[in-house]
Design a protein around this motif. Sequence first.
Motif, PDB file in Angstrom:
ATOM      1  N   SER A  91       0.970  -1.055  -0.183  1.00  0.00           N
ATOM      2  CA  SER A  91       0.147   0.066  -0.032  1.00  0.00           C
ATOM      3  C   SER A  91       0.841   1.220   0.178  1.00  0.00           C
ATOM      4  N   VAL A  92       0.506   2.171  -0.698  1.00  0.00           N
ATOM      5  CA  VAL A  92       0.927   3.406  -0.972  1.00  0.00           C
ATOM      6  C   VAL A  92       0.008   4.516  -0.061  1.00  0.00           C
ATOM      7  N   ILE A  93       1.028   5.367   0.971  1.00  0.00           N
ATOM      8  CA  ILE A  93       0.290   6.437   1.725  1.00  0.00           C
ATOM      9  C   ILE A  93       0.852   8.029   1.752  1.00  0.00           C
ATOM     10  N   GLY A  94       0.299   8.745   1.746  1.00  0.00           N
ATOM     11  CA  GLY A  94       0.741   9.992   1.974  1.00  0.00           C
ATOM     12  C   GLY A  94       1.103  10.854   0.697  1.00  0.00           C
ATOM     13  N   GLU A  95       0.753  10.425  -0.395  1.00  0.00           N
ATOM     14  CA  GLU A  95       1.015  10.866  -1.688  1.00  0.00           C
ATOM     15  C   GLU A  95       0.799  12.327  -1.670  1.00  0.00           C
ATOM     16  N   MET A  96      -0.447  12.763  -1.341  1.00  0.00           N
ATOM     17  CA  MET A  96      -0.761  14.215  -1.337  1.00  0.00           C
ATOM     18  C   MET A  96       0.330  14.976  -0.815  1.00  0.00           C
ATOM     19  N   ARG A 104      -0.784  17.456   6.766  1.00  0.00           N
ATOM     20  CA  ARG A 104      -1.441  16.064   6.626  1.00  0.00           C
ATOM     21  C   ARG A 104      -2.991  16.031   6.909  1.00  0.00           C
ATOM     22  N   SER A 105      -3.581  15.276   5.969  1.00  0.00           N
ATOM     23  CA  SER A 105      -5.201  15.047   6.252  1.00  0.00           C
ATOM     24  C   SER A 105      -5.620  14.010   6.986  1.00  0.00           C
ATOM     25  N   ALA A 106      -4.665  12.874   7.521  1.00  0.00           N
ATOM     26  CA  ALA A 106      -4.887  11.978   8.113  1.00  0.00           C
ATOM     27  C   ALA A 106      -3.622  11.600   9.144  1.00  0.00           C
ATOM     28  N   THR A 107      -4.303  10.767  10.123  1.00  0.00           N
ATOM     29  CA  THR A 107      -2.825  10.378  10.862  1.00  0.00           C
ATOM     30  C   THR A 107      -2.739   8.710  10.475  1.00  0.00           C
ATOM     31  N   CYS A 108      -1.575   8.324  10.145  1.00  0.00           N
ATOM     32  CA  CYS A 108      -1.210   7.004   9.862  1.00  0.00           C
ATOM     33  C   CYS A 108      -0.340   6.189  10.929  1.00  0.00           C
TER      34      CYS A 108
END
Length: 161
Positions: A91-96, A104-108
């Motif tokens: 999975s890829v996250i944080g591309e924005m 950042r728009s979310a916490t991972c």
Amino acid sequence: MTAPSKRVWDRRDVAALLAARTALAELDADTAMAVVRLMTLHRFKAGDVLIQEGAANTSYLVLVLHGDVVVENAGLSRADALVLGVVGPGSVIGEMGLFDGEPRSATCKAATDVDVALLSRDALAELSRTAPQAANKLLFVMLARMTGRLRAVTGKLRQAD
């Protein structure tokens, strides 16, 4: 009982995950290897925050190599986090954040011990200078992925009306 040994990630294995169906499947092997050469490997313990909602100056994307990551948004109060999903290897996250550098728009957060590969904005700029065709392919694939997500959200909003 002994602790499990730490995995050593070969760049070919990371490139295969980057081009996997769950990540950026449209990338060919050569492009994936060009990108992976500029990524840095990191390990997080369960409970560690990889990306913090609202954080600025964190211009990178994350490729999950091993383990699970919970993606959540803050609710009305910090105690009411809304879980958006759980992502795993490939999975890829944080591309924005890689593209716009905005907060950042979310916490991972690592749900388990997690191995990841990070691609920074500086590394993307380096890819653009040294391998422009690979950079263009990567950007095209990521843009298609992000527009797909936007279309899905738009569809959900239409259904909610």
